[in-house]
Structures are given as C-alpha cells and as structure tokens.
Write an enzyme that holds these catalytic residues in place. Sequence first.
Site, PDB file in Angstrom:
ATOM      1  N   ARG A 198      -1.559  -5.343  -8.409  1.00  0.00           N
ATOM      2  CA  ARG A 198      -0.519  -6.347  -8.151  1.00  0.00           C
ATOM      3  C   ARG A 198      -0.488  -7.271  -9.352  1.00  0.00           C
ATOM      4  O   ARG A 198      -0.478  -6.832 -10.475  1.00  0.00           O
ATOM      5  CB  ARG A 198      -0.844  -7.112  -6.868  1.00  0.00           C
ATOM      6  CG  ARG A 198      -0.659  -6.262  -5.638  1.00  0.00           C
ATOM      7  CD  ARG A 198      -1.261  -6.906  -4.438  1.00  0.00           C
ATOM      8  NE  ARG A 198      -2.724  -6.794  -4.503  1.00  0.00           N
ATOM      9  CZ  ARG A 198      -3.528  -7.063  -3.490  1.00  0.00           C
ATOM     10  NH1 ARG A 198      -3.038  -7.482  -2.354  1.00  0.00           N
ATOM     11  NH2 ARG A 198      -4.827  -6.921  -3.623  1.00  0.00           N
ATOM     12  N   LYS A 213     -16.711  -7.234   4.228  1.00  0.00           N
ATOM     13  CA  LYS A 213     -15.535  -7.816   4.871  1.00  0.00           C
ATOM     14  C   LYS A 213     -15.644  -7.701   6.383  1.00  0.00           C
ATOM     15  O   LYS A 213     -16.175  -6.725   6.891  1.00  0.00           O
ATOM     16  CB  LYS A 213     -14.277  -7.070   4.412  1.00  0.00           C
ATOM     17  CG  LYS A 213     -14.000  -7.222   2.939  1.00  0.00           C
ATOM     18  CD  LYS A 213     -12.628  -6.692   2.577  1.00  0.00           C
ATOM     19  CE  LYS A 213     -12.308  -6.941   1.110  1.00  0.00           C
ATOM     20  NZ  LYS A 213     -10.990  -6.392   0.723  1.00  0.00           N
ATOM     21  N   HIS A 225       0.835  -1.204   0.000  1.00  0.00           N
ATOM     22  CA  HIS A 225       0.000   0.000   0.000  1.00  0.00           C
ATOM     23  C   HIS A 225       0.874   1.260   0.000  1.00  0.00           C
ATOM     24  O   HIS A 225       0.604   2.218  -0.720  1.00  0.00           O
ATOM     25  CB  HIS A 225      -0.882   0.058   1.259  1.00  0.00           C
ATOM     26  CG  HIS A 225      -1.966  -0.979   1.346  1.00  0.00           C
ATOM     27  ND1 HIS A 225      -2.052  -1.874   2.382  1.00  0.00           N
ATOM     28  CD2 HIS A 225      -3.027  -1.240   0.540  1.00  0.00           C
ATOM     29  CE1 HIS A 225      -3.126  -2.639   2.220  1.00  0.00           C
ATOM     30  NE2 HIS A 225      -3.731  -2.280   1.109  1.00  0.00           N
ATOM     31  N   SER A 262      -2.759  -7.871   2.660  1.00  0.00           N
ATOM     32  CA  SER A 262      -3.038  -7.791   4.097  1.00  0.00           C
ATOM     33  C   SER A 262      -3.385  -9.187   4.630  1.00  0.00           C
ATOM     34  O   SER A 262      -2.998  -9.542   5.746  1.00  0.00           O
ATOM     35  CB  SER A 262      -4.207  -6.839   4.363  1.00  0.00           C
ATOM     36  OG  SER A 262      -3.931  -5.559   3.870  1.00  0.00           O
TER      37      SER A 262
HETATM   38  P1  ADP Z   1      -9.939  -3.111  -0.826  1.00  0.00           P
HETATM   39  O1  ADP Z   1     -10.771  -3.914   0.137  1.00  0.00           O
HETATM   40  O2  ADP Z   1     -10.558  -1.801  -1.201  1.00  0.00           O
HETATM   41  O3  ADP Z   1      -9.460  -3.874  -2.032  1.00  0.00           O
HETATM   42  P2  ADP Z   1      -7.213  -3.209   0.167  1.00  0.00           P
HETATM   43  O4  ADP Z   1      -6.660  -2.579   1.403  1.00  0.00           O
HETATM   44  O5  ADP Z   1      -7.143  -4.682   0.039  1.00  0.00           O
HETATM   45  O6  ADP Z   1      -8.675  -2.665   0.045  1.00  0.00           O
HETATM   46  O7  ADP Z   1      -6.493  -2.585  -1.090  1.00  0.00           O
HETATM   47  C1  ADP Z   1      -6.543  -1.206  -1.367  1.00  0.00           C
HETATM   48  C2  ADP Z   1      -5.847  -0.944  -2.687  1.00  0.00           C
HETATM   49  O8  ADP Z   1      -4.456  -1.214  -2.542  1.00  0.00           O
HETATM   50  C3  ADP Z   1      -6.320  -1.846  -3.834  1.00  0.00           C
HETATM   51  O9  ADP Z   1      -6.274  -1.110  -5.038  1.00  0.00           O
HETATM   52  C4  ADP Z   1      -5.314  -2.960  -3.852  1.00  0.00           C
HETATM   53  O10 ADP Z   1      -5.210  -3.551  -5.132  1.00  0.00           O
HETATM   54  C5  ADP Z   1      -4.054  -2.192  -3.465  1.00  0.00           C
HETATM   55  N1  ADP Z   1      -3.051  -3.053  -2.864  1.00  0.00           N
HETATM   56  C6  ADP Z   1      -3.162  -3.905  -1.831  1.00  0.00           C
HETATM   57  N2  ADP Z   1      -2.000  -4.547  -1.581  1.00  0.00           N
HETATM   58  C7  ADP Z   1      -1.131  -4.082  -2.510  1.00  0.00           C
HETATM   59  C8  ADP Z   1       0.226  -4.375  -2.831  1.00  0.00           C
HETATM   60  N3  ADP Z   1       0.928  -5.310  -2.190  1.00  0.00           N
HETATM   61  N4  ADP Z   1       0.772  -3.689  -3.848  1.00  0.00           N
HETATM   62  C9  ADP Z   1       0.045  -2.780  -4.534  1.00  0.00           C
HETATM   63  N5  ADP Z   1      -1.217  -2.476  -4.318  1.00  0.00           N
HETATM   64  C10 ADP Z   1      -1.812  -3.122  -3.319  1.00  0.00           C
END
Ligand code: ADP
Length: 162
Positions: free
Chosen positions: A91, A40, A16, A129
């Site tokens: 990703r 979630k 992130h 996460s």
């Molecule tokens: P959501 O439930 O909205 O998908 P996340 O916290 O899982 O929330 O992800 C928020 C954003 O960050 C999404 O666009 C996700 O693809 C991106 N993201 C999550 N992990 C990574 C990572 N390791 N590298 C790049 N982007 C990421």
Amino acid sequence: MKALYPGSFDPITYGHLDVLQRARKVFDQLTVAVVENPRKAPLFSAQERRRLVEESLREVGIDDVPVIVYSGLLIECAKQLGVVAIVRGLRATSDFDYEFQMALTNRDLDSDIETVFFMTAGRYSFLSSSIVKEVKRYGGDVSKFVPRCVERALAEKFGLPR
Ligand code: ADP
C-alpha cells in the site's frame, strides 16, 4: 508457476482481493494461506477468516484459488506446496519496512523462493482490515471496502443489524 498469498485476512478486504486478482494474472496457480499469527489477537478465528476468504472469492467469481489455514513457519508452507513465490501487497510506504524485513528473512531461510510485491489500486492504498473493523464497530458503512459476506459477518460480530 505456483505462488502463495499469505496474510491474516482479519477480515479480507477489497484491497486484498485487488492484489489477489493481479497475482492471479501472473501466476498459473495461486493458493491463499490464512496465517495464525501469535503476535495478533484476531477478531475472527482462523476458520472464520478462511470461510470469509472463500465466500468473498465466490462473490467476485473466482473458483480456482484454494484457501488453507497455516500456523507454522510460512516458508515451510511455501516449500510444502512447491511454490516459486510468496505474494504480498504494498500500500503506501508504511508497509515497506516490515515487508522488506520479512522478504529478506524468508530469502535467508530459502533462497529459491522469491517474495513478489503487487501494488494495490490507488483507491485501496489506505485501506486495512483494522480500519474496516473500526468503522464497522461504530456502525459506519463499509460496503465500498469489503464484500457483502464480510459486511454481514462484521455486523454479526459487533451485534449490529445486518
Ligand atoms: P499480515 O498480518 O500478514 O500483514 P494482512 O492481512 O494485514 O496480513 O495483509 C496481508 C497482505 O496483504 C500484506 O502483504 C498486506 O500488505 C496486503 N494488504 C493488506 N491490505 C491491503 C490493501 N488495502 N491493498 C493491498 N495490499 C494489502
């Protein structure tokens, strides 16, 4: 130009943060929205997730990115803040279908707000996460994946030594 970076951030990882740092170079002003997603069941409450994002930003020396909690329709949040873009991270290909659907839906809801994708660094492209929580739950080392404050918060949640 202002942008909004929304997500669950349950908890925030270096993946992130990588996307956030790239977006910050492109946009003049970036706001992070910790979204309450009824689909979630998060490990951390929205306020805990907000605090961890704020502490992580401090750990990497970023002091000009506000963090808010939002529970409504994301596009409304974007409109209220007057942003031109919603930032998302990509990703491996597994993100694409969901992100494509969300981006087109948000464009239907407001055609003036663009969704902009940033590719994460290769070393974070399989980081999520969920993986971090799984590894830490069983006592694994997650120091390569999350800031210190997140590692400590996870240890506390799982009743592990810090
Ligand atoms: P959501 O439930 O909205 O998908 P996340 O916290 O899982 O929330 O992800 C928020 C954003 O960050 C999404 O666009 C996700 O693809 C991106 N993201 C999550 N992990 C990574 C990572 N390791 N590298 C790049 N982007 C990421």
